[in-house]
Design a protein around this motif. Structure first.
Motif: not given
Length: 440
Positions: A375-379
């Motif tokens: 799960e990655v941070e928003p972009f």
């Protein structure tokens, strides 16, 4: 010095040929799927086992920030060009001409070539020019020509198309699978008009919207099963995303944004208008009337934000385009702009400030090139284009994204990473070669 030039020329010659009609060695295909109007949190009040499985086996972003203005055509074109809307020029869902006063609705605009082909090259055409076959199924912008070149395979939705037909959805998936297996497509973009349509009609908090999200999830399951049935699991990367979110319209508010009730304003001073399309508006005052109109509107309503084109906030990356009118505006979350009369009756709407959480959308990806359980941070959505080019092993057109932003989503040592490294090596060697040739 001449010997050094020869060595660099030899080094360049041994690397894969880029942009010459023959692509670098490519192991993986790409299916890019957009479910229109899928807000970032729509999976939180609905059981979505297939989207959840996709996240466990692949990559999930906490959310993705779309471009402003958060409309369907502009945001979809950002995804396939990597450009902010002011830089790709598809500034609205509607085609309009400020001289002839012609304004065309969304579906008609999908077929207006000059609205889309205005200087930017979308990924389908870029990939084709580098030797790949591509397909667009209902995707906005995929049914016109660019510099005279059409997408290899394309389908366009009709004006009376039924967005909700789940049986048709599965048939569309089956067609796309044939494009991959029988036509050897390397890239296909597949568009679904839901849950946007249901969100507009019933609102994002409705049971109807929740039911439609379940249908979307079933379709994701059917997609993944189809990929497996066609033996594409190890050779196809799948991205599921959207263009924008959705919010509830304050239809019964006591402070509606109604131009026909503004004191000191009259439509007699207006040369061209594009209002009554959600929360954004475009105006051209008649000659000599700019200051009068601007003064009448700038403080006319606390929920309406009106700007001269040159003063519009640069952070939106929207106003710096010849198609944008001399006055433009947007309203607060939940408030639509009513012009001469009140004609907007949707329970849900988008087009608002892209910083608002209700405008954020989803991003999921799974396949041989992607890490699992990440799960990655928003972009921002501008970065997706560079990712797609990397997955396909093609050289991107100039864009506003950054190739490194989404690189952490990819497995180390994957073909996409290797191809990206080769591309940057080529650029470096070409730069050195240029300097040496100038010296000699």
């Amino acid at each position: 010095m001449g010997h050094s030039v020869v060595l660099l020329v030899v080094a360049l010659a041994t690397l894969p040929a880029w942009g010459t009609g023959a692509p670098v060695q490519r192991q993986h295909k790409l299916l890019f799927v957009s479910f229109d109007g899928f807000r970032w949190d729509y999976d939180q009040d609905v059981d979505t086992p297939n989207l959840d499985t996709m996240a466990r086996e692949g990559v999930k972003a906490r959310y993705m920030t779309p471009a402003f203005v958060t409309m369907t055509s502009p945001c979809h074109f950002t995804l396939v060009t990597g450009k902010y809307i002011e830089n790709h020029g598809v500034v609205h869902n509607m085609y309009y001409n400020t001289t002839s006063k012609v304004k065309l609705p969304y579906h008609a605009t999908l077929g207006i070539q000059r609205w889309w082909d205005n200087g930017s090259t979308p990924i389908w055409i870029t990939a084709q020019r580098q030797g790949l076959k591509t397909g667009s199924f209902f995707y906005p912008g995929g049914n016109v020509t660019y510099q005279g070149e059409a997408v290899t395979m394309s389908r366009k939705e009709g004006i009376f198309h039924n967005y909700k037909d789940e049986k048709e959805w599965r048939g569309n998936v089956d067609t796309v699978m044939k494009w991959f297996t029988e036509e050897d497509a390397a890239l296909v973009t597949l568009y679904f008009g839901e849950p946007d349509s249901t969100g507009h009609k019933y609102g994002p908090a409705s049971q109807e919207r929740r039911d439609m999200v379940k249908q979307v999830d079933r379709t994701v399951g059917y997609l993944r099963d189809s990929i497996e049935r066609h033996h594409l699991t190890d050779s196809l990367n799948l991205i599921v995303t959207s263009d924008h979110g959705m919010t509830t319209v304050n239809k019964a508010a006591s402070d509606l944004v109604e131009f026909h009730k503004f004191p000191n304003f009259t439509f007699k001073d207006i040369e061209f208008e594009l209002l009554d399309y959600g929360p954004s508006g475009l105006l051209i005052p008649k000659e000599g009337m700019m200051e009068k109109v601007y003064s009448a509107l700038k403080d006319a309503h606390p929920r309406l934000h009106v700007y001269k084109k040159e003063d519009f906030p640069e952070t939106f990356h929207y106003a710096n385009n010849p198609r944008i009118t001399s006055l433009l505006m947007y309203s607060d979350l939940g408030y639509v702009i009513h012009g001469r009369i009140n004609v907007q009756f949707n329970n849900g709407e988008h087009g608002f400030d892209n910083r608002a959480m209700d405008m954020k959308t989803i991003f999921r990806a799974v396949g041989p090139s992607f890490k699992a359980g990440l799960e990655v941070e928003p972009f921002e959505s501008i970065h997706v284009y560079e990712l797609m080019c990397k997955l396909l092993g093609i050289v991107p057109e100039p864009n506003d994204g950054h190739p490194g932003t989404l690189q952490p989503l990819l497995r180390s040592g994957s073909a996409a990473l290797l191809l990206g490294s080769q591309f940057h090596l080529i650029l470096a060697l070409m730069g050195i070669l240029t300097i040496l040739m100038k010296v000699t």
